[in-house]
Scaffold this motif. Structure first.
Motif, PDB file in Angstrom:
ATOM      1  N   HIS A 102       0.796  -1.234   0.000  1.00  0.00           N
ATOM      2  CA  HIS A 102       0.000   0.000   0.000  1.00  0.00           C
ATOM      3  C   HIS A 102       0.825   1.278   0.000  1.00  0.00           C
ATOM      4  CE1 HIS A 102       0.701   0.961   4.299  1.00  0.00           C
ATOM      5  NE2 HIS A 102       0.537  -0.334   4.559  1.00  0.00           N
ATOM      6  N   GLU A 103       0.144   2.366  -0.277  1.00  0.00           N
ATOM      7  CA  GLU A 103       0.754   3.698  -0.291  1.00  0.00           C
ATOM      8  C   GLU A 103       0.841   4.282   1.115  1.00  0.00           C
ATOM      9  OE1 GLU A 103      -1.107   7.264  -0.930  1.00  0.00           O
ATOM     10  OE2 GLU A 103      -3.140   6.484  -1.285  1.00  0.00           O
ATOM     11  N   TYR A 104       1.481   5.456   1.225  1.00  0.00           N
ATOM     12  CA  TYR A 104       1.640   6.105   2.520  1.00  0.00           C
ATOM     13  C   TYR A 104       0.296   6.412   3.171  1.00  0.00           C
ATOM     14  CZ  TYR A 104       2.654   9.613   6.042  1.00  0.00           C
ATOM     15  OH  TYR A 104       2.699  10.308   7.220  1.00  0.00           O
ATOM     16  N   ALA A 105      -0.648   6.915   2.398  1.00  0.00           N
ATOM     17  CA  ALA A 105      -1.939   7.322   2.953  1.00  0.00           C
ATOM     18  C   ALA A 105      -2.950   6.184   3.007  1.00  0.00           C
ATOM     19  CB  ALA A 105      -2.518   8.480   2.144  1.00  0.00           C
ATOM     20  N   GLY A 106      -2.536   4.985   2.635  1.00  0.00           N
ATOM     21  CA  GLY A 106      -3.420   3.829   2.697  1.00  0.00           C
ATOM     22  C   GLY A 106      -2.948   2.829   3.727  1.00  0.00           C
TER      23      GLY A 106
ATOM     24  N   ALA B 155       7.838  19.703   6.759  1.00  0.00           N
ATOM     25  CA  ALA B 155       6.695  20.463   7.254  1.00  0.00           C
ATOM     26  C   ALA B 155       5.532  19.545   7.605  1.00  0.00           C
ATOM     27  CB  ALA B 155       6.264  21.495   6.207  1.00  0.00           C
ATOM     28  N   THR B 156       5.334  18.508   6.797  1.00  0.00           N
ATOM     29  CA  THR B 156       4.235  17.577   7.046  1.00  0.00           C
ATOM     30  C   THR B 156       4.491  16.751   8.298  1.00  0.00           C
ATOM     31  OG1 THR B 156       3.758  17.451   4.669  1.00  0.00           O
ATOM     32  CG2 THR B 156       2.882  15.689   6.059  1.00  0.00           C
ATOM     33  N   ILE B 157       5.715  16.298   8.486  1.00  0.00           N
ATOM     34  CA  ILE B 157       6.064  15.541   9.695  1.00  0.00           C
ATOM     35  C   ILE B 157       5.787  16.367  10.945  1.00  0.00           C
ATOM     36  CG2 ILE B 157       7.983  14.535  11.008  1.00  0.00           C
ATOM     37  CD1 ILE B 157       9.231  13.852   8.196  1.00  0.00           C
ATOM     38  N   ALA B 158       6.206  17.613  10.927  1.00  0.00           N
ATOM     39  CA  ALA B 158       5.992  18.493  12.085  1.00  0.00           C
ATOM     40  C   ALA B 158       4.505  18.679  12.355  1.00  0.00           C
ATOM     41  CB  ALA B 158       6.660  19.847  11.840  1.00  0.00           C
ATOM     42  N   ARG B 159       3.729  18.812  11.295  1.00  0.00           N
ATOM     43  CA  ARG B 159       2.295  19.031  11.478  1.00  0.00           C
ATOM     44  C   ARG B 159       1.593  17.769  11.954  1.00  0.00           C
ATOM     45  NH1 ARG B 159      -1.502  22.597   7.357  1.00  0.00           N
ATOM     46  NH2 ARG B 159      -3.226  22.869   8.863  1.00  0.00           N
ATOM     47  N   ILE B 160       2.029  16.603  11.457  1.00  0.00           N
ATOM     48  CA  ILE B 160       1.454  15.348  11.935  1.00  0.00           C
ATOM     49  C   ILE B 160       1.669  15.218  13.441  1.00  0.00           C
ATOM     50  CG2 ILE B 160       1.742  12.833  11.907  1.00  0.00           C
ATOM     51  CD1 ILE B 160       2.286  13.063   8.899  1.00  0.00           C
TER      52      ILE B 160
ATOM     53  N   MET C 216      -2.922  12.434  13.407  1.00  0.00           N
ATOM     54  CA  MET C 216      -3.465  11.991  12.126  1.00  0.00           C
ATOM     55  C   MET C 216      -4.977  12.137  12.052  1.00  0.00           C
ATOM     56  SD  MET C 216      -1.239  11.392   9.878  1.00  0.00           S
ATOM     57  CE  MET C 216      -2.334  10.692   8.647  1.00  0.00           C
ATOM     58  N   ASP C 217      -5.659  12.136  13.192  1.00  0.00           N
ATOM     59  CA  ASP C 217      -7.105  12.299  13.140  1.00  0.00           C
ATOM     60  C   ASP C 217      -7.492  13.651  12.553  1.00  0.00           C
ATOM     61  OD1 ASP C 217      -5.991  13.505  15.393  1.00  0.00           O
ATOM     62  OD2 ASP C 217      -7.831  13.317  16.570  1.00  0.00           O
ATOM     63  N   LYS C 218      -6.644  14.666  12.746  1.00  0.00           N
ATOM     64  CA  LYS C 218      -6.897  15.980  12.152  1.00  0.00           C
ATOM     65  C   LYS C 218      -6.159  16.159  10.830  1.00  0.00           C
ATOM     66  CE  LYS C 218      -7.757  18.303  16.564  1.00  0.00           C
ATOM     67  NZ  LYS C 218      -7.332  19.389  17.490  1.00  0.00           N
ATOM     68  N   MET C 219      -4.968  15.622  10.742  1.00  0.00           N
ATOM     69  CA  MET C 219      -4.167  15.800   9.534  1.00  0.00           C
ATOM     70  C   MET C 219      -4.717  15.029   8.337  1.00  0.00           C
ATOM     71  SD  MET C 219      -1.635  17.794   8.973  1.00  0.00           S
ATOM     72  CE  MET C 219      -0.699  16.941   7.703  1.00  0.00           C
ATOM     73  N   ALA C 220      -5.510  14.007   8.584  1.00  0.00           N
ATOM     74  CA  ALA C 220      -6.015  13.189   7.486  1.00  0.00           C
ATOM     75  C   ALA C 220      -6.773  14.024   6.461  1.00  0.00           C
ATOM     76  CB  ALA C 220      -6.925  12.084   8.031  1.00  0.00           C
ATOM     77  N   ASN C 221      -7.616  14.905   6.934  1.00  0.00           N
ATOM     78  CA  ASN C 221      -8.413  15.711   6.010  1.00  0.00           C
ATOM     79  C   ASN C 221      -7.548  16.689   5.223  1.00  0.00           C
ATOM     80  OD1 ASN C 221     -11.143  16.247   5.069  1.00  0.00           O
ATOM     81  ND2 ASN C 221     -10.893  18.275   5.978  1.00  0.00           N
ATOM     82  N   ILE C 222      -6.473  17.149   5.831  1.00  0.00           N
ATOM     83  CA  ILE C 222      -5.565  18.082   5.153  1.00  0.00           C
ATOM     84  C   ILE C 222      -4.693  17.337   4.151  1.00  0.00           C
ATOM     85  CG2 ILE C 222      -3.645  19.698   5.521  1.00  0.00           C
ATOM     86  CD1 ILE C 222      -4.872  20.129   8.376  1.00  0.00           C
TER      87      ILE C 222
ATOM     88  N   ALA D 138     -14.586   9.709   0.955  1.00  0.00           N
ATOM     89  CA  ALA D 138     -14.898   9.853   2.384  1.00  0.00           C
ATOM     90  C   ALA D 138     -14.400   8.642   3.165  1.00  0.00           C
ATOM     91  CB  ALA D 138     -16.402  10.038   2.576  1.00  0.00           C
ATOM     92  N   GLU D 139     -14.555   7.446   2.588  1.00  0.00           N
ATOM     93  CA  GLU D 139     -14.043   6.240   3.243  1.00  0.00           C
ATOM     94  C   GLU D 139     -12.520   6.284   3.342  1.00  0.00           C
ATOM     95  OE1 GLU D 139     -15.147   1.620   2.922  1.00  0.00           O
ATOM     96  OE2 GLU D 139     -14.199   2.405   1.106  1.00  0.00           O
ATOM     97  N   PHE D 140     -11.861   6.754   2.290  1.00  0.00           N
ATOM     98  CA  PHE D 140     -10.406   6.899   2.283  1.00  0.00           C
ATOM     99  C   PHE D 140      -9.952   7.833   3.414  1.00  0.00           C
ATOM    100  CE2 PHE D 140      -7.231  10.027   0.709  1.00  0.00           C
ATOM    101  CZ  PHE D 140      -6.092   9.245   0.802  1.00  0.00           C
ATOM    102  N   ILE D 141     -10.620   8.967   3.569  1.00  0.00           N
ATOM    103  CA  ILE D 141     -10.253   9.921   4.620  1.00  0.00           C
ATOM    104  C   ILE D 141     -10.493   9.320   6.004  1.00  0.00           C
ATOM    105  CG2 ILE D 141     -10.853  12.134   5.684  1.00  0.00           C
ATOM    106  CD1 ILE D 141      -9.218  12.490   3.194  1.00  0.00           C
ATOM    107  N   THR D 142     -11.606   8.606   6.166  1.00  0.00           N
ATOM    108  CA  THR D 142     -11.907   7.981   7.455  1.00  0.00           C
ATOM    109  C   THR D 142     -10.817   6.989   7.852  1.00  0.00           C
ATOM    110  OG1 THR D 142     -14.298   8.228   7.161  1.00  0.00           O
ATOM    111  CG2 THR D 142     -13.564   6.527   8.688  1.00  0.00           C
ATOM    112  N   GLN D 143     -10.383   6.168   6.907  1.00  0.00           N
ATOM    113  CA  GLN D 143      -9.336   5.194   7.206  1.00  0.00           C
ATOM    114  C   GLN D 143      -7.994   5.875   7.464  1.00  0.00           C
ATOM    115  OE1 GLN D 143      -9.343   2.249   4.064  1.00  0.00           O
ATOM    116  NE2 GLN D 143     -11.330   1.422   4.664  1.00  0.00           N
ATOM    117  N   LEU D 144      -7.696   6.933   6.722  1.00  0.00           N
ATOM    118  CA  LEU D 144      -6.454   7.667   6.942  1.00  0.00           C
ATOM    119  C   LEU D 144      -6.416   8.271   8.343  1.00  0.00           C
ATOM    120  CD1 LEU D 144      -3.780   8.843   5.916  1.00  0.00           C
ATOM    121  CD2 LEU D 144      -5.094  10.657   4.781  1.00  0.00           C
TER     122      LEU D 144
END
Length: 291
Positions: free
Chosen positions: A27-31, A139-144, A149-155, A174-180
Motif C-alpha cells: 500500500h501507499e503512505y496514505a493507505g 513540514a508535514t512531519i511536524a504538522r502530523i 493523524m485524526d486531524k491531519m487526514a483531512n488536510i 470519504a471512506e479513504f479519509i476515514t481510514q487515513l
C-alpha cells in the motif's frame, strides 16, 4: 488476525484470500491493507492474494525506534512476507510508497518476484524536485506530530493529486479519509521521516533499472503530475517494462478507478504467466524519429 514476525522483531498483519498464483499488494503512505479491498475481491477469484499493513500501520506493530523505518527495511518487509508465506515467485503490486518498495524489490530480490506493478511512483524522485520534496515532508512531519493523524487526514488527503478522486467518487473518498484518520500518528511521522524522506532518487538507480529483467508495469494517473516524468523515465530505463497512463485519474488510482486498474493488471499478469511478456525491441531504442 494473521501476522508474521520480521527478522528485526516487527509483527506485520496481513490478509490472505484466494488460491492460485500468489499476488502481493503493497500500500501507499496514505493507505493501509484495507485500501486493496477492491483488488482482493477481484483477483482472489483466481489468485492467492496477500495484502499486508506496513510497519507503523496498525494492526501491524508501530516500532518506536526511528532506525526501524527505511526504504531498505520497507523492501525487506515485502521480501519477508513472500518468503515466510512461501509465495515466491509472486506478482507484486505496489502503489506510491509501496510502488517504490516494489521497484527496490526488483533490484534487490528479483528471484522473489514473478512480476512488478509500480503505480503512482515518482513523488520527490526528479533531481530538480528533491529540495522541494524534503521541505514539504519536513513540514508535514511536524504538522502530523503537532495535530495528530485524526486531524491531519483531512488536510493531507486533500492534496492536489487526490482532488479528482473526491470529485468523481465522494463516497469512496470519504471512506479513504476515514481510514487515513485512523492511522497511528507516531507511525505516520516515522514512516514519512525514515521511508519517504530518505529514499534515493529513482534517477540515482538508473544503472540497476537498466539491468532489470523482471516483467514490470508502470501505471500513472494523468492528473498525478509528480509521477508523470518519473513514470516515463522508468519506461525508458527498464527494458522489461510497459507504461500505462490512466485518463482523468489522480494518485489513488486503485480506489478511483478500480475496474480499469484491475483489468490492466489482470491483462499484464496474464501475459507474464503465459510467457508472452516481451522486453523492449532493441532497434526501437535507436533514437531515430523516422528511421
Amino acid at each position: 488476525m494473521p501476522s508474521l514476525r520480521t527478522t528485526d522483531g516487527v509483527d506485520l498483519h496481513y490478509e490472505d484470500v484466494g488460491e492460485g498464483t500468489p499476488m502481493v499488494f503493497v500500500h501507499e503512505y496514505a493507505g493501509d491493507h484495507r485500501a486493496w479491498e477492491a483488488q482482493l475481491r477481484f483477483f482472489a477469484r483466481r489468485y492467492r492474494c496477500i495484502a499486508f499493513a506496513a510497519r507503523g500501520y496498525p494492526p501491524s506493530a508501530v516500532p518506536a525506534d526511528p532506525a526501524s523505518y527505511s526504504q531498505d527495511r520497507a523492501t525487506d518487509d515485502i521480501a519477508e512476507v513472500i518468503q515466510k508465506l512461501n509465495l515466491a515467485p509472486a506478482h507484486v503490486v505496489g502503489l506510491s510508497m509501496g510502488g517504490f518498495a516494489t521497484l527496490h524489490l526488483g533490484l534487490r530480490y528479483p528471484h522473489l518476484a514473478r512480476s512488478l506493478v509500480a503505480a503512482g511512483v515518482g513523488y520527490g524522485a526528479s533531481p530538480d524536485k528533491r529540495e522541494q520534496f524534503w521541505a514539504e515532508t519536513d513540514a508535514t512531519i511536524a504538522r502530523i506530530r503537532a495535530e495528530g493523524m485524526d486531524k491531519m487526514a483531512n488536510i493531507y488527503g486533500h492534496g492536489p493529486t487526490r482532488l479528482i478522486f473526491e470529485q468523481k467518487d465522494p463516497r469512496g473518498f470519504a471512506e479513504f479519509i476515514t481510514q487515513l484518520a485512523e492511522h497511528s500518528t507516531e507511525g505516520s511521522a516515522l514512516t514519512m521521516q525514515g521511508v519517504q524522506r530518505q529514499r534515493p532518487s529513482l534517477w540515482d538507480l538508473r544503472e540497476g533499472f537498466a539491468k532489470m529483467t523482471t516483467p514490470t508495469l508502470v501505471i500513472a494517473g494523468d492528473e498525478d503530475d509528480p509521477t508523470l516524468e518519473a513514470s516515463i523515465f522508468l519506461k525508458r530505463t527498464i527494458h522489461s517494462s510497459a507504461l500505462l497512463v490512466m485518463p482523468k485519474c489522480g494518485h489513488t488510482m486503485n480506489l478511483e478507478d478500480p475496474d480499469a486498474f484491475n483489468r490492466a493488471v489482470l491483462e499484464f499478469v496474464t501475459h507474464v504467466d503465459a510467457g508472452t511478456w516481451r522486453n523492449r525491441i532493441p532497434a526501437s531504442l535507436s533514437g531515430g524519429i523516422i528511421r
